[in-house]
Design a protein around this motif. Structure first.
Motif, PDB file in Angstrom:
ATOM      1  N   ALA A 204      -4.710   5.770 -10.577  1.00  0.00           N
ATOM      2  CA  ALA A 204      -4.071   4.933  -9.613  1.00  0.00           C
ATOM      3  C   ALA A 204      -2.530   4.898 -10.000  1.00  0.00           C
ATOM      4  O   ALA A 204      -1.666   4.709  -9.086  1.00  0.00           O
ATOM      5  N   ARG A 205      -2.304   4.848 -11.317  1.00  0.00           N
ATOM      6  CA  ARG A 205      -0.799   4.984 -11.655  1.00  0.00           C
ATOM      7  C   ARG A 205      -0.159   6.172 -11.365  1.00  0.00           C
ATOM      8  O   ARG A 205       1.104   6.011 -10.920  1.00  0.00           O
ATOM      9  N   VAL A 206      -0.677   7.325 -11.206  1.00  0.00           N
ATOM     10  CA  VAL A 206      -0.199   8.487 -10.545  1.00  0.00           C
ATOM     11  C   VAL A 206       0.053   8.352  -9.294  1.00  0.00           C
ATOM     12  O   VAL A 206       1.366   8.610  -8.817  1.00  0.00           O
ATOM     13  N   VAL A 207      -0.891   7.737  -8.502  1.00  0.00           N
ATOM     14  CA  VAL A 207      -0.512   7.622  -7.074  1.00  0.00           C
ATOM     15  C   VAL A 207       0.470   6.526  -6.756  1.00  0.00           C
ATOM     16  O   VAL A 207       1.212   6.952  -5.957  1.00  0.00           O
ATOM     17  N   GLU A 208       0.611   5.559  -7.654  1.00  0.00           N
ATOM     18  CA  GLU A 208       1.617   4.499  -7.415  1.00  0.00           C
ATOM     19  C   GLU A 208       2.899   5.210  -7.719  1.00  0.00           C
ATOM     20  O   GLU A 208       3.747   5.205  -6.510  1.00  0.00           O
ATOM     21  N   LEU A 209       3.111   6.050  -8.515  1.00  0.00           N
ATOM     22  CA  LEU A 209       4.445   6.820  -8.934  1.00  0.00           C
ATOM     23  C   LEU A 209       4.656   7.594  -7.933  1.00  0.00           C
ATOM     24  O   LEU A 209       6.027   7.887  -7.483  1.00  0.00           O
ATOM     25  N   LEU A 210       3.848   8.411  -7.338  1.00  0.00           N
ATOM     26  CA  LEU A 210       3.779   9.598  -6.459  1.00  0.00           C
ATOM     27  C   LEU A 210       4.349   8.942  -5.009  1.00  0.00           C
ATOM     28  O   LEU A 210       5.354   9.327  -4.543  1.00  0.00           O
ATOM     29  N   PHE A 211       3.845   7.684  -4.519  1.00  0.00           N
ATOM     30  CA  PHE A 211       4.469   7.329  -3.266  1.00  0.00           C
ATOM     31  C   PHE A 211       5.679   6.784  -3.408  1.00  0.00           C
ATOM     32  O   PHE A 211       6.591   6.457  -2.256  1.00  0.00           O
ATOM     33  N   SER A 212       6.046   5.972  -4.735  1.00  0.00           N
ATOM     34  CA  SER A 212       7.172   5.496  -4.843  1.00  0.00           C
ATOM     35  C   SER A 212       8.437   6.067  -5.078  1.00  0.00           C
ATOM     36  O   SER A 212       9.636   5.620  -4.994  1.00  0.00           O
ATOM     37  N   THR A 213       8.012   7.506  -5.356  1.00  0.00           N
ATOM     38  CA  THR A 213       9.296   8.330  -6.093  1.00  0.00           C
ATOM     39  C   THR A 213       9.584   9.532  -4.899  1.00  0.00           C
ATOM     40  O   THR A 213      10.717   9.752  -4.511  1.00  0.00           O
ATOM     41  N   PHE A 214       8.356  10.070  -4.381  1.00  0.00           N
ATOM     42  CA  PHE A 214       8.545  11.245  -3.557  1.00  0.00           C
ATOM     43  C   PHE A 214       9.178  10.643  -2.316  1.00  0.00           C
ATOM     44  O   PHE A 214       8.645   9.684  -1.629  1.00  0.00           O
ATOM     45  N   PRO A 215       9.888  11.635  -1.446  1.00  0.00           N
ATOM     46  CA  PRO A 215      10.207  11.210  -0.161  1.00  0.00           C
ATOM     47  C   PRO A 215       9.044  11.113   0.820  1.00  0.00           C
ATOM     48  O   PRO A 215       8.009  11.938   0.709  1.00  0.00           O
ATOM     49  N   ALA A 216       8.924  10.309   1.869  1.00  0.00           N
ATOM     50  CA  ALA A 216       7.764  10.024   2.701  1.00  0.00           C
ATOM     51  C   ALA A 216       7.514  11.300   3.459  1.00  0.00           C
ATOM     52  O   ALA A 216       6.317  11.586   3.816  1.00  0.00           O
ATOM     53  N   LYS A 217       8.573  12.324   3.692  1.00  0.00           N
ATOM     54  CA  LYS A 217       8.093  13.241   4.574  1.00  0.00           C
ATOM     55  C   LYS A 217       7.344  14.355   3.853  1.00  0.00           C
ATOM     56  O   LYS A 217       6.516  15.220   4.278  1.00  0.00           O
ATOM     57  N   HIS A 218       7.302  14.439   2.671  1.00  0.00           N
ATOM     58  CA  HIS A 218       6.347  15.333   1.562  1.00  0.00           C
ATOM     59  C   HIS A 218       5.064  14.703   1.409  1.00  0.00           C
ATOM     60  O   HIS A 218       4.121  15.204   1.272  1.00  0.00           O
ATOM     61  N   THR A 219       4.946  13.209   1.465  1.00  0.00           N
ATOM     62  CA  THR A 219       3.554  12.573   0.831  1.00  0.00           C
ATOM     63  C   THR A 219       3.031  12.140   2.271  1.00  0.00           C
ATOM     64  O   THR A 219       1.964  11.636   2.163  1.00  0.00           O
ATOM     65  N   MET A 220       3.480  12.669   3.384  1.00  0.00           N
ATOM     66  CA  MET A 220       2.834  12.178   4.501  1.00  0.00           C
ATOM     67  C   MET A 220       1.253  12.746   4.527  1.00  0.00           C
ATOM     68  O   MET A 220       0.353  12.167   5.098  1.00  0.00           O
ATOM     69  N   THR A 221       1.270  13.848   4.347  1.00  0.00           N
ATOM     70  CA  THR A 221      -0.156  14.565   4.523  1.00  0.00           C
ATOM     71  C   THR A 221      -1.103  13.742   3.432  1.00  0.00           C
ATOM     72  O   THR A 221      -2.361  13.589   3.547  1.00  0.00           O
ATOM     73  N   LEU A 222      -0.503  13.634   2.332  1.00  0.00           N
ATOM     74  CA  LEU A 222      -1.305  12.403   1.276  1.00  0.00           C
ATOM     75  C   LEU A 222      -1.546  11.259   1.742  1.00  0.00           C
ATOM     76  O   LEU A 222      -2.818  10.696   1.506  1.00  0.00           O
ATOM     77  N   LYS A 223      -0.739  10.623   2.540  1.00  0.00           N
ATOM     78  CA  LYS A 223      -1.082   9.141   2.778  1.00  0.00           C
ATOM     79  C   LYS A 223      -2.387   9.226   3.988  1.00  0.00           C
ATOM     80  O   LYS A 223      -3.056   8.176   4.350  1.00  0.00           O
ATOM     81  N   GLN A 224      -2.309  10.383   4.714  1.00  0.00           N
ATOM     82  CA  GLN A 224      -3.216  10.406   6.021  1.00  0.00           C
ATOM     83  C   GLN A 224      -4.619  10.387   5.366  1.00  0.00           C
ATOM     84  O   GLN A 224      -5.745  10.080   5.916  1.00  0.00           O
ATOM     85  N   GLU A 225      -4.720  10.793   3.851  1.00  0.00           N
ATOM     86  CA  GLU A 225      -6.262  10.840   3.418  1.00  0.00           C
ATOM     87  C   GLU A 225      -6.771   9.298   3.266  1.00  0.00           C
ATOM     88  O   GLU A 225      -7.911   9.401   3.251  1.00  0.00           O
TER      89      GLU A 225
END
Length: 630
Positions: A204-225
């Motif tokens: 969960a710590r990795v997911v937290e930093l991932l979504f707060s650091t990377f631009p939304a356009k790159h994490t969009m596909t991951l958020k859809q999961e």
């Protein structure tokens, strides 16, 4: 006693038998190992390393013996020599006084040691820091090499679940955020693993930093999961930040399956107590916005005891507010218990205050609200308690009344009419603090809202009046404080508050710190940007109140009458400034004393006409002259 002695004898015989068996088997193993070695049987097995006793100096201290035993055990691990050398380099690399040349030198040596072994080294508890240092201190090429090796085996998701190696993933996200190539590699490696990582205690710590650091356009596909396999596979790339509401609007036939998938993630997150993670709060907020009241109530009991951890963000606050609105009376009491000791700080938080406003708004048990919420506000904060002089003279409600968020609790209780109350709220606040929520046709709160408001206000009436009386000179110059001051006057019309405002107008009551810290006299209240508006609005409210009531109401005491009595014969002094002229314009509109004020001001109309033609701001003078000409 005889039976106890017999049991002891039997246990002793059993222990002796086990010892003899172990001793015999160890002798057999030694003989077999010696025979195998003598016959050229090759290297001993890995078990022999564990059975073989390390050579330790019996005369050494206990600390030295423990250290030698530790080194002996570490020497049997994979890549032991490379790890030992890499740790020595790490100790040098992390020094703050290293120059660029030193860092380059150490990094070249370090990369030679860990190249091709990054995944195995990252899993070791004492060697993971070596890979972290390589990512942190390496140049772009070296960082790319390390991250590429971590992602090459598609093992990044597994590394994210391990206590030690997940720090390596965190470093890769932190230092690779500016490199689009690394971002794409990390996102690709984590694709398909987000639902499991999001509810993993370490991942969960990795997911937290991932979504707060990377631009939304790159994490969009991951958020859809988060919303199910269908949306993950057929993601709309045109949407940078998809939400649950958007997806269900596009695919309404997937509503039931999607909500079940989201609820499963939320339930697992609740079990792991992931309430403090932002991505979890955002997903929860999207769910409560779309779910009906019955579904929210079923989740409220799980959230109530952890409400304080959800109030760090606007999304988490929305969740707590909805749980308070649709939860049971027991759930609301548990939320109040969770906030115990943090009510004051939460009320002054940029987001958390909304949950407290909603809790106060929907709780029928006003006695519990007074004891759990309002009572804490009536005690001084820790900072003011440290300064005895301030705590003796400063009202505990002053800092709340001067706060943009906290003052809205007082305004919500002071203003009786809903249409007047909502003018102090922005559109988002109005959405959260909507009228009494219902489940089906049954409202979740039984008590009449006006009855609840009066019961709660009764407990705050005396402290609010005392605060406004003692600190009118401060409140009148503050935007938030002046709102509370005006509504306290409108609700209770206390004479002490009127006198304090008039004293502030004359400049007779000043804080001691102003006298000590400033050599210049404080600006006149009639020239103050906020202060003159406060006085003007109070006068206009008196004028409106007199017009809407019968003639008998004009005989009572009001701020306008007290103002005219205090400044009779000195109104021309007030009107020397443009802002002061606005105040006098409002005074002239009060029916009971307007004619007398106009009569006095007309004697000085020539001076006002001259001032209205000046080069500076003249709107106030022109408005006053227009009022005098009526």
């Amino acid at each position: 006693g005889v039976r106890r002695q017999e049991r002891k004898r039997i246990r002793a015989m059993g222990a002796e038998t086990k010892f003899n068996k172990r001793k015999g088997s160890s002798n057999l193993n030694k003989g077999a190992a010696g025979a195998g070695a003598g016959a050229g049987g090759g290297k001993p097995s890995s078990k022999d390393y564990h059975n073989k006793k390390p050579k330790i100096d019996p005369n050494a201290s206990s600390t030295s013996q423990k250290r030698a035993l530790k080194h002996e055990r570490q020497s049997h691990r994979k890549h032991a020599e490379a790890v030992t050398s890499a740790k020595d380099l790490w100790n040098k690399l992390r020094l703050k006084n290293n120059g660029p040349e030193d860092i380059r030198k150490y990094m070249v040596e370090l990369m030679e040691l860990i190249r091709g072994k990054v995944n195995e080294i990252a899993l070791q508890h004492d060697a993971s820091r070596v890979v972290q240092a390589a990512i942190q201190f390496g140049n772009e090429k070296e960082r790319n090499e390390v991250v590429t090796e971590l992602c090459s085996t598609s093992n990044l998701a597994e590394l994210s679940k391990v206590q030690y190696s997940h720090f390596v993933v965190l470093k890769a996200i932190k230092y690779g955020a500016r490199d689009d190539n690394l971002v794409k590699q990390i996102v690709k490696s984590l694709k398909g693993s987000i639902p499991k990582l999001a509810v993993h205690a370490v991942g969960a710590r990795v997911v937290e930093l991932l979504f707060s650091t990377f631009p939304a356009k790159h994490t969009m596909t991951l958020k859809q999961e988060f919303y199910g396999p269908h949306f993950a596979l057929f993601a709309d790339v045109a949407v940078a930040n998809p939400t649950l509401a958007y997806n269900l609007k596009q695919s309404p036939e997937k509503k039931q399956v999607t909500l079940e998938f989201v609820v499963a993630i939320l339930n697992k997150g609740i079990e792991k107590q992931l309430f403090g993670f932002v991505y979890f709060q955002q997903l929860f907020a999207e769910y409560v916005d779309f779910a009906d009241g019955t579904d929210v109530r079923s989740m409220a009991s799980s959230v109530a005891d952890h409400s304080i951890h959800m109030l760090s963000t606007r999304a988490g606050t929305r969740v707590v507010a909805e749980c308070a609105a649709y939860g049971t009376a027991k759930d609301r009491k548990r939320i109040m218990k969770s906030l115990k000791g943090y009510t004051r700080s939460s009320l002054m938080h940029r987001d958390a205050y909304l949950a407290i406003l909603r809790l106060v708004q929907v709780t029928d048990d006003t006695v519990s609200v007074q004891k759990s919420v309002l009572a804490e506000l009536l005690t001084s904060s820790d900072d003011s308690q440290k300064e005895e002089e301030d705590s003796a003279s400063t009202s505990p409600l002053l800092d709340i009344a001067m706060d943009e968020a906290g003052s809205k609790l007082f305004l919500m209780l002071l203003v009786a009419k809903e249409e007047s109350r909502i003018k102090y709220l922005d559109p988002y606040e109005r959405k959260v603090l909507e009228s009494n929520p219902t489940i089906g046709d049954e409202p979740t709160s039984k008590k009449n809202p006006e009855t609840r408001r009066k019961e709660l206000l009764q407990n705050l009436q005396k402290p609010l009046i005392e605060m406004c009386t003692h600190h009118a000179d401060v409140l009148v110059r503050s935007i938030e404080g002046s709102r509370v001051l005006r509504e306290v006057y409108a609700a209770f019309h206390p004479q002490g508050v009127m006198d304090s405002i008039l004293d502030a107008c004359e400049g007779s009551s000043q804080k001691e710190e102003n006298d000590n810290d400033s050599e210049d006299e404080p600006m006149s209240l009639f020239e103050d940007q906020v202060g003159h508006l406060t006085v003007k609005n109070i006068l206009l409210s008196d004028a409106e109140q007199e017009k809407n009531k019968d003639a008998d109401s004009k005989k009572g005491t009001s701020f306008a009458k007290s103002f005219h009595e205090r400044f009779a014969g000195k109104l021309s002094e007030v009107g020397k400034t443009n802002r002061g002229a606005f105040v006098l314009t409002a005074l002239c509109k009060v029916p009971s004393i307007g004619n007398e004020a106009i009569k006095e001001l007309k004697k000085n109309s020539a001076a006002l006409k001259k001032l209205s033609k000046g080069e500076k701001a003249t709107a106030g003078f022109q408005a006053l002259l227009q009022e005098l000409s009526k």
